[in-house]
Design an enzyme around this catalytic site. Structure first.
Site, mmCIF file in Angstrom:
data_model
loop_
_atom_site.group_PDB
_atom_site.id
_atom_site.type_symbol
_atom_site.label_atom_id
_atom_site.label_comp_id
_atom_site.label_asym_id
_atom_site.label_seq_id
_atom_site.Cartn_x
_atom_site.Cartn_y
_atom_site.Cartn_z
ATOM 1 C CG HIS A 13 -6.244 3.920 -11.650
ATOM 2 N ND1 HIS A 13 -6.955 5.003 -11.164
ATOM 3 C CD2 HIS A 13 -5.109 3.871 -10.915
ATOM 4 C CE1 HIS A 13 -6.258 5.576 -10.189
ATOM 5 N NE2 HIS A 13 -5.138 4.895 -10.008
ATOM 6 C CG HIS A 15 -0.148 4.253 -10.165
ATOM 7 N ND1 HIS A 15 -0.045 5.606 -10.372
ATOM 8 C CD2 HIS A 15 -1.379 4.058 -9.630
ATOM 9 C CE1 HIS A 15 -1.148 6.203 -9.979
ATOM 10 N NE2 HIS A 15 -1.983 5.290 -9.523
ATOM 11 C CG ASN A 17 7.487 3.433 -9.954
ATOM 12 O OD1 ASN A 17 8.016 3.007 -10.972
ATOM 13 N ND2 ASN A 17 7.900 4.514 -9.323
ATOM 14 C CG HIS A 65 10.971 7.126 -5.161
ATOM 15 N ND1 HIS A 65 10.073 7.649 -6.061
ATOM 16 C CD2 HIS A 65 11.885 8.090 -4.942
ATOM 17 C CE1 HIS A 65 10.435 8.874 -6.365
ATOM 18 N NE2 HIS A 65 11.530 9.174 -5.693
ATOM 19 N N PRO A 99 7.135 10.833 -15.760
ATOM 20 C CG PRO A 99 6.517 11.498 -17.891
ATOM 21 C CD PRO A 99 5.997 11.372 -16.507
ATOM 22 N N GLY A 119 -0.533 11.457 -6.649
ATOM 23 C CA GLY A 119 0.486 11.805 -5.659
ATOM 24 C C GLY A 119 -0.125 11.829 -4.272
ATOM 25 C CD GLU A 149 -5.635 9.017 -4.188
ATOM 26 O OE1 GLU A 149 -5.086 7.918 -4.086
ATOM 27 O OE2 GLU A 149 -5.041 10.044 -4.555
ATOM 28 C CG ASP A 225 -0.340 1.028 -6.873
ATOM 29 O OD1 ASP A 225 0.440 1.529 -7.703
ATOM 30 O OD2 ASP A 225 -1.136 1.709 -6.201
HETATM 31 ZN ZN LIG Z 1 -3.800 5.367 -8.454
#
Ligand SMILES: [Zn+2]
Length: 285
Positions: A13, A15, A17, A65, A99, A119, A149, A225
């Site tokens: 897990h 991301h 970015n 971003h 993507p 998201g 979440e 992250d």
């Molecule tokens: Zn996550």
């Protein structure tokens, strides 16, 4: 920490970015500042900081971003993220990204193994994504969901009903959800630092890792992250060891068990099992 770094690990897990290096972000942001696209002086201190507040975390995501819109930046970031995980003995990595043009199915030959629903958890309806997720599953893609979440009992219930291959987080679960989760044996991607930083759990002591671990529920430690939250997978293992009293043998088992929760094919899984078996011989357990 050194020992945690030397142990083979699996990251499921992360991301793309959120895993960007601070030094790279600084460089890309400065270049955008020079071009007049952003005000570099407004973001510099946030990039240089380690212990970011929640609002600073969001500020950083906004910045990322903006800097990750061209092919060469994304190529560079991806290469560096893979290097960073490899340098701490992550032997298998599933990286997530969104993507902008292609669909996941068209990119299977390039290493796409599954899809993830993520998201802003405060907007949108689960039902909107259900047909696409069902279609992905029919096509043989594995599915993992960001689940729980935020507090949303019905959504958590419906997501568990879908029986995804894995879920991430599982923070705002209620008694009924825990029962369903445990009886379905769906592996949970646990992101300790992320959950604390985003205030999804009040304290590390109150984290559901402890209960799930005790119940022998399938778990995998992940970073979410690593760049934005200034962590690494080795650090997540160290936090688990320090907070929940895991010894080396237990950490190794936790790490090794994750092989079975990967979206990899049997050939890759067999390779990973061998890597862990030889790791067990070389590490002081
Ligand atoms: Zn996550």
């Amino acid at each position: 920490m050194e020992w945690c770094e030397s142990m083979p690990k699996i990251e499921l897990h992360a991301h793309l970015n959120g895993s960007i290096r601070d030094s790279t972000l600084l460089e890309l942001a400065r270049a955008l500042g020079d071009k007049g696209v952003i005000d570099f002086s407004q973001v510099e201190h946030v990039i240089l900081k380690n212990d970011r507040s929640l609002s600073e975390v969001f500020k950083l995501f906004d910045l990322i971003h903006i800097v990750t819109t061209d092919h060469s930046s994304i190529t560079r970031i991806t290469k560096e993220v893979v290097e960073d995980f490899a340098s701490e003995n992550v032997v298998y990595l599933e990286l997530r990204t969104t993507p902008k043009v292609m669909l996941a199915l068209e990119m299977r030959q390039f290493g796409v193994v599954g899809i993830d629903l993520s998201g802003n958890p405060a907007v949108g309806d689960w039902i909107t994504y259900l047909p696409a997720l069902r279609f992905a599953r029919e096509q043989g893609l594995y599915v993992t969901l960001h689940c729980g979440e935020v507090s949303n009992s019905k959504e958590i219930h419906d997501m568990l009903d879908f029986l995804p291959q894995r879920i991430g987080h599982a923070c705002f679960f209620e008694e009924e959800h825990w029962k369903r989760l445990k009886s379905s044996n769906i592996p949970v991607e646990i992101c300790l630092t992320s959950n604390i930083r985003t205030l999804s759990v009040p304290t590390i002591d109150a984290h559901h890792f402890a209960d799930l671990y005790k119940a022998k529920h399938p778990l995998v430690l992940c970073t979410d992250d690593s760049g934005v939250f200034s962590t690494s997978l080795s650090n997540e293992y160290k936090i688990a060891a320090d907070s929940f009293g895991l010894g080396r043998k237990q950490m190794f088992e936790l790490s090794k068990n994750a092989v079975e929760f990967t979206f990899a094919d049997n050939v890759v899984k067999e390779d990973l099992r061998k890597t862990f078996n030889s790791g067990a011989e070389n590490l002081e357990l």
